[in-house]
Design a protein around this motif. Sequence first.
Motif, PDB file in Angstrom:
ATOM      1  N   GLU A   1       0.831  -1.204   0.000  1.00 28.29           N
ATOM      2  CA  GLU A   1       0.000   0.000   0.000  1.00 28.29           C
ATOM      3  C   GLU A   1       0.867   1.256   0.000  1.00 28.29           C
ATOM      4  OE1 GLU A   1      -3.573   2.076   2.676  1.00 28.29           O
ATOM      5  OE2 GLU A   1      -2.825   0.072   3.176  1.00 28.29           O
ATOM      6  N   TYR A   2       1.953   1.239   0.804  1.00 28.56           N
ATOM      7  CA  TYR A   2       2.853   2.403   0.849  1.00 28.56           C
ATOM      8  C   TYR A   2       3.493   2.642  -0.517  1.00 28.56           C
ATOM      9  CZ  TYR A   2       6.749   5.457   2.098  1.00 28.56           C
ATOM     10  OH  TYR A   2       7.650   6.503   2.147  1.00 28.56           O
ATOM     11  N   LEU A   3       4.016   1.576  -1.135  1.00 23.98           N
ATOM     12  CA  LEU A   3       4.709   1.728  -2.415  1.00 23.98           C
ATOM     13  C   LEU A   3       3.751   2.182  -3.514  1.00 23.98           C
ATOM     14  CD1 LEU A   3       7.080  -1.387  -2.331  1.00 23.98           C
ATOM     15  CD2 LEU A   3       7.689   1.010  -1.959  1.00 23.98           C
ATOM     16  N   ARG A   4       2.527   1.703  -3.468  1.00 24.87           N
ATOM     17  CA  ARG A   4       1.548   2.155  -4.457  1.00 24.87           C
ATOM     18  C   ARG A   4       1.184   3.623  -4.244  1.00 24.87           C
ATOM     19  NH1 ARG A   4      -2.416  -3.233  -5.033  1.00 24.87           N
ATOM     20  NH2 ARG A   4      -1.166  -4.196  -6.702  1.00 24.87           N
ATOM     21  N   ASN A   5       1.090   4.032  -2.992  1.00 30.00           N
ATOM     22  CA  ASN A   5       0.853   5.453  -2.697  1.00 30.00           C
ATOM     23  C   ASN A   5       2.034   6.303  -3.150  1.00 30.00           C
ATOM     24  OD1 ASN A   5      -1.653   5.001  -1.555  1.00 30.00           O
ATOM     25  ND2 ASN A   5      -0.870   4.847   0.531  1.00 30.00           N
ATOM     26  N   LEU A   6       3.234   5.757  -2.965  1.00 29.45           N
ATOM     27  CA  LEU A   6       4.444   6.457  -3.402  1.00 29.45           C
ATOM     28  C   LEU A   6       4.419   6.666  -4.913  1.00 29.45           C
ATOM     29  CD1 LEU A   6       7.333   7.562  -2.889  1.00 29.45           C
ATOM     30  CD2 LEU A   6       8.158   5.199  -3.104  1.00 29.45           C
ATOM     31  N   GLU A   7       4.101   5.620  -5.650  1.00 29.74           N
ATOM     32  CA  GLU A   7       4.054   5.730  -7.106  1.00 29.74           C
ATOM     33  C   GLU A   7       2.955   6.691  -7.545  1.00 29.74           C
ATOM     34  OE1 GLU A   7       6.241   4.286  -9.509  1.00 29.74           O
ATOM     35  OE2 GLU A   7       7.248   4.274  -7.560  1.00 29.74           O
ATOM     36  N   SER A   8       1.845   6.664  -6.831  1.00 32.05           N
ATOM     37  CA  SER A   8       0.746   7.581  -7.161  1.00 32.05           C
ATOM     38  C   SER A   8       1.169   9.022  -6.932  1.00 32.05           C
ATOM     39  CB  SER A   8      -0.473   7.237  -6.299  1.00 32.05           C
ATOM     40  OG  SER A   8      -1.514   8.145  -6.529  1.00 32.05           O
ATOM     41  N   ARG A   9       1.870   9.273  -5.820  1.00 29.18           N
ATOM     42  CA  ARG A   9       2.340  10.628  -5.526  1.00 29.18           C
ATOM     43  C   ARG A   9       3.378  11.082  -6.556  1.00 29.18           C
ATOM     44  NH1 ARG A   9       1.051  15.520  -4.108  1.00 29.18           N
ATOM     45  NH2 ARG A   9       2.711  16.657  -3.032  1.00 29.18           N
ATOM     46  N   LYS A  10       4.262  10.179  -6.946  1.00 32.25           N
ATOM     47  CA  LYS A  10       5.258  10.513  -7.970  1.00 32.25           C
ATOM     48  C   LYS A  10       4.570  10.959  -9.259  1.00 32.25           C
ATOM     49  CE  LYS A  10       9.080   7.345  -6.814  1.00 32.25           C
ATOM     50  NZ  LYS A  10       9.874   6.231  -7.346  1.00 32.25           N
ATOM     51  N   GLN A  11       3.560  10.196  -9.672  1.00 31.64           N
ATOM     52  CA  GLN A  11       2.875  10.512 -10.919  1.00 31.64           C
ATOM     53  C   GLN A  11       2.164  11.857 -10.821  1.00 31.64           C
ATOM     54  OE1 GLN A  11       3.148   8.649 -13.808  1.00 31.64           O
ATOM     55  NE2 GLN A  11       2.260  10.555 -14.594  1.00 31.64           N
ATOM     56  N   LEU A  12       1.589  12.130  -9.653  1.00 32.64           N
ATOM     57  CA  LEU A  12       0.913  13.412  -9.459  1.00 32.64           C
ATOM     58  C   LEU A  12       1.901  14.567  -9.549  1.00 32.64           C
ATOM     59  CD1 LEU A  12      -1.695  14.927  -8.782  1.00 32.64           C
ATOM     60  CD2 LEU A  12      -1.156  14.618  -6.354  1.00 32.64           C
ATOM     61  N   VAL A  13       3.092  14.391  -8.969  1.00 31.01           N
ATOM     62  CA  VAL A  13       4.124  15.437  -9.022  1.00 31.01           C
ATOM     63  C   VAL A  13       4.593  15.629 -10.462  1.00 31.01           C
ATOM     64  CG1 VAL A  13       6.485  16.016  -8.346  1.00 31.01           C
ATOM     65  CG2 VAL A  13       4.875  15.143  -6.642  1.00 31.01           C
ATOM     66  N   VAL A  14       4.801  14.526 -11.184  1.00 33.68           N
ATOM     67  CA  VAL A  14       5.221  14.621 -12.591  1.00 33.68           C
ATOM     68  C   VAL A  14       4.171  15.387 -13.400  1.00 33.68           C
ATOM     69  CG1 VAL A  14       5.546  13.276 -14.712  1.00 33.68           C
ATOM     70  CG2 VAL A  14       6.683  12.576 -12.608  1.00 33.68           C
ATOM     71  N   ASN A  15       2.913  15.066 -13.181  1.00 31.79           N
ATOM     72  CA  ASN A  15       1.845  15.755 -13.917  1.00 31.79           C
ATOM     73  C   ASN A  15       1.810  17.245 -13.581  1.00 31.79           C
ATOM     74  OD1 ASN A  15       1.126  13.290 -14.969  1.00 31.79           O
ATOM     75  ND2 ASN A  15      -0.573  12.952 -13.555  1.00 31.79           N
ATOM     76  N   THR A  16       1.994  17.568 -12.295  1.00 38.64           N
ATOM     77  CA  THR A  16       1.970  18.971 -11.872  1.00 38.64           C
ATOM     78  C   THR A  16       3.135  19.739 -12.476  1.00 38.64           C
ATOM     79  OG1 THR A  16       0.920  18.344  -9.779  1.00 38.64           O
ATOM     80  CG2 THR A  16       1.959  20.512  -9.879  1.00 38.64           C
ATOM     81  N   LEU A  17       4.342  19.129 -12.425  1.00 35.83           N
ATOM     82  CA  LEU A  17       5.525  19.796 -12.986  1.00 35.83           C
ATOM     83  C   LEU A  17       5.379  19.971 -14.496  1.00 35.83           C
ATOM     84  CD1 LEU A  17       8.404  18.029 -11.000  1.00 35.83           C
ATOM     85  CD2 LEU A  17       7.503  20.332 -10.656  1.00 35.83           C
ATOM     86  N   THR A  18       4.759  18.992 -15.138  1.00 31.14           N
ATOM     87  CA  THR A  18       4.541  19.098 -16.592  1.00 31.14           C
ATOM     88  C   THR A  18       3.609  20.258 -16.912  1.00 31.14           C
ATOM     89  OG1 THR A  18       4.847  16.702 -16.850  1.00 31.14           O
ATOM     90  CG2 THR A  18       3.737  17.867 -18.641  1.00 31.14           C
ATOM     91  N   GLU A  19       2.532  20.375 -16.142  1.00 27.21           N
ATOM     92  CA  GLU A  19       1.586  21.477 -16.345  1.00 27.21           C
ATOM     93  C   GLU A  19       2.245  22.824 -16.088  1.00 27.21           C
ATOM     94  OE1 GLU A  19      -1.649  20.661 -13.771  1.00 27.21           O
ATOM     95  OE2 GLU A  19      -2.330  18.883 -14.867  1.00 27.21           O
ATOM     96  N   GLN A  20       3.171  22.854 -15.137  1.00 27.09           N
ATOM     97  CA  GLN A  20       3.870  24.109 -14.827  1.00 27.09           C
ATOM     98  C   GLN A  20       4.946  24.440 -15.854  1.00 27.09           C
ATOM     99  OE1 GLN A  20       5.491  23.352 -10.939  1.00 27.09           O
ATOM    100  NE2 GLN A  20       3.592  23.866  -9.856  1.00 27.09           N
ATOM    101  N   GLY A  21       5.314  23.433 -16.662  1.00 26.60           N
ATOM    102  CA  GLY A  21       6.419  23.621 -17.600  1.00 26.60           C
ATOM    103  C   GLY A  21       7.768  23.511 -16.922  1.00 26.60           C
ATOM    104  N   ASN A  22       7.816  22.875 -15.746  1.00 34.16           N
ATOM    105  CA  ASN A  22       9.064  22.785 -14.981  1.00 34.16           C
ATOM    106  C   ASN A  22       9.714  21.410 -15.014  1.00 34.16           C
ATOM    107  OD1 ASN A  22       9.061  25.474 -14.006  1.00 34.16           O
ATOM    108  ND2 ASN A  22       7.536  24.921 -12.445  1.00 34.16           N
ATOM    109  N   LEU A  23       9.080  20.424 -15.644  1.00 40.26           N
ATOM    110  CA  LEU A  23       9.642  19.081 -15.632  1.00 40.26           C
ATOM    111  C   LEU A  23      10.836  18.995 -16.574  1.00 40.26           C
ATOM    112  CD1 LEU A  23       9.302  16.199 -14.516  1.00 40.26           C
ATOM    113  CD2 LEU A  23       7.984  15.663 -16.579  1.00 40.26           C
ATOM    114  N   THR A  24      11.965  18.581 -16.020  1.00 38.80           N
ATOM    115  CA  THR A  24      13.187  18.379 -16.802  1.00 38.80           C
ATOM    116  C   THR A  24      13.564  16.907 -16.731  1.00 38.80           C
ATOM    117  OG1 THR A  24      14.640  18.755 -14.901  1.00 38.80           O
ATOM    118  CG2 THR A  24      13.983  20.695 -16.209  1.00 38.80           C
TER     119      THR A  24
END
Length: 732
Positions: free
Chosen positions: A58-81
Motif C-alpha cells: 500500500e505504501y509503495l503504491r501510494n508512493l508511485e501515485s504521488r510521484k505521478q501526481l508530481v510529474v503531472n503537476t511539474l509538466t503542467e507548470q512547464g518545470n519538468l526536466t
Amino acid sequence: MDILKKLTEEFGLKSWQVENIVQLIDEDNTIPFIARYRKEATGGVDDQQLRELNDRLEYLRNLESRKQLVVNTLTEQGNLTDELAAALAKATTLTEVEDIYRPFKPKRRTRATIAAEKGLGPLADLIFLQELTDLNAAAAEYINAEKGVETEADALAGAGDIIAEKISDDPTCRTVARKLTQDDGTITSFCASKKAAENPEKAAVYEMYFEYTEPIKRIVGHRVLAINRGENEGFLKVTVEAPEGKIIAELNKLFVKPNSGTLSFMEAALADSYKRLTAPAVEREIRTGLTEQAEEGAIRVFAENLRQLLMQPPVKDHIVLAIDPGFRTGCKLAVVDETGKVLETGVVFCTITKDTAPSKKMLKQMIDRHNVSILAIGNGTASRETELVVAELLKESGAAAQYIIVNEAGASVYSASKLGAEEFPEFDVALRSAVSIGRRLQDPLAELVKIDPKSIGVGQYQHDMNQKRLSSTLSGVVEACVNKVGVDLNTASPSLLSYVAGVSPAIAKNILTFREENGKFVSRAQLKKVGKLGPKAFEQCAGFLRIPGAKNPLDNTAVHPESYKVAESYLEISKEPPPVAPAKPAQVMKSLKSLAAIAPQTDEKPQPDYEAIAKRLDVGVPTLRDIVLELEKPGRDPRDELPPVLLRSDVLNMEDLAEGMVLTGTVRNAVDFGVFVDIGVHQDGLVHISQIRERRVNHPLEAVQVGDIVTVKVLGVDLKKKRISLSMRNVK
C-alpha cells in the motif's frame, strides 16, 4: 519503480510468491484466508508477514501515485526536466519526493516572494552565479522607490532572502542537514518551571527529563514518547541540538564558491537560510520521524501483548463466581456456568465493614448452590480488600475452590456500551462488568473482542500515538487470533463473528438473525442462505466457522469446504493396507460417520508419505498436512496447548514481601524497559529488562510473553511509592 521486485528484495521471498500474494490481495482475499488456505500459492508465508507485505504494498503504491501526481503537476507548470524526472523515478520514500517537489510548490507569501515581487529575482540569480565583482554596483541597478527598494542595501537584503529560500528548497541542502543532524545531533529536554511549579506532584513523573540530553541516533522509543507526553502536558521544553557549524561548513562546500567576489554575501545568505528556514524544518522532520518510529515500535509491542492476551488458554468446564470489587456500592457478583450463561447475581458489602461474616456467608451459599470451583476477582478499586475476604473464606470454609485476579481493563467500557446493554438489558452497569470478568476468564478471546483493543491495557503510551494506525494494527491482531482459533457458529456473538474473515458487521448481524429465525446451524452450507453472504464471503469465512455436532463432522474442523472431497478421500486411503503395487484410485466416501476413528499420529507411528498421497489426491502438500492435522484432532483449540492460568487459594500483603523472597507470578504486561508481573499482592512488580535473563535481551518479548507463569525474586519493595522490584535472573 518495479513494486513486485522491490517487495521480493525487501521480504526475501521468491518472485512467484510475491506475484501470487499481490494477486490474491487484489482479488479481495482476506489475510487469514490467504495464510491458511492458499499456502501453495504463497509458499507458506504466515499471516504476520502477509500483513506487513500488504502494508508495504500500500505504501509503495501510494508512493508511485504521488510521484505521478508530481510529474503531472511539474509538466503542467512547464518545470519538468529530464533531471527532475530521473530524480523522481529513483526516489524510494515520500520524503524524497516532497524534497524534489518543494521548490515548485505554490508558496504562501514569504520574505523571498515579497522580494521577487519587488523585481529582485534577476539580481538574486546574478549573485547566485557568484561571478560578480561589485555587488553594490549590481544592486544599484535595481533601486526602485515605488517598489520599496530605496537603497542598495534594500536590494541586497531582498536578493539575500531569495537566495536563502532557494538554498533551503534544494533537496541536497535538506539531505545534508537531515543526515548530519541525525548522526551528530541530540535531543535535549528541560523543565518548564512555571507548569511544574503549578503541579509538582505530576511534574515529578518527568523528573528524569528535567535536564536531559541524548544523541538522536541512540534514543529509544519509549523515551521519545515519554518526552513527547511531558512536552504536550506542558512540563517539558524540548529542542533538537544540531551540529550547526558542521552543517553550515558542508553546505558552504556545496553552494559557495571560494575566492569569489560574493563569498561573504553568499556565506551570510547560506547561514541565514539554514538557521531561519532549514533548521526548523529539519527539526520538525526529525522529531516527527522519531515519533513515528517510536510509535511503530510501541504499536508492535502492543500488538504482540494483545495477541498473547487474546490467545490465553480458556478455563473450560468450570462454573465461575465473578466479583467486580467496589467500596461504596459494594461488590457485584455474577455466577456463570460452563457456557457463560448467568445463573445468579448479587451484591455483598465486604470492603467497607469490619464484620465480613454476612458477606462470607452469602458467598459460601452461592459457591455451594452452584458448585463453583473458581472465583474471578477484578483487579480494580477494592480488589485487594475483596481478595483478603475471599482468601479468608476459602481457608475458613474448606471450600474446594480457588480464586484468580482477572485484569478487568475495558470491562467498564463494555458494560456501559450499547453491546453490553443489548446483551444484558436487565442488569445495571456494574453487574454487566461482573459477568464480563467471569466470561473473560472462561474464554478471553470471545469476551475481549467486545471491547476496543485500545482499552484492554497491555500497551504503553497508546493514547499518544497515531490512533488510526494503532486501531488498524490491533484490529488485525484480533482478526488473526479469532481466525486461528475458529468460531462456534451457533454460540458466537456478533462481535466475535465480525472478526471472522469475510464477515462484515452487517453479515454478522444477519447470521444472528438467521440463527434466531431458523434455529442452530447444522451445516456450513446453510451460510449461503444468510443475507448478504455471497459466494466470495462464503469462500473467505467458511473454514473459520465451526459447527459442533454438525451432520458432516468436517464442519467442526478447519478443513475448508473446498477440500472436503480430499479429506474424505484421505480417510478412505487411511483404511487401506500399505500397497505393494500401485494402489487403485480411492473411492470418495459418501459420508463420514466419525472422525474419532482415525487414530492420532504418535512418535512411534510412521508419518504418512505426504508427497505420495498429495500426488495421488491431486492436492498440495501443505494443504494435505493441514487436513491430516485436523482429522487427527477434530475441533482442536490451539490455546489448549498453552500453560494453564495460575490459580490461588491464599494471599500475600505487600508488607509481607522481603528482599530475596522467591515467588510465582503471571506476566501482565511487557513494555520496552521490562515486564510487569502479578505476584498476588495487588500491585504488579517490575522486572527491569536487565533482570530478565543472565544474558542481555534487546526486548522483553524475546524472553517472556503476556500470560506466562514465571518465577521471580524480590529485589526491593518501596511501600511509600508502591513499587516492587523483581528479578528473573538466577532464580531457582
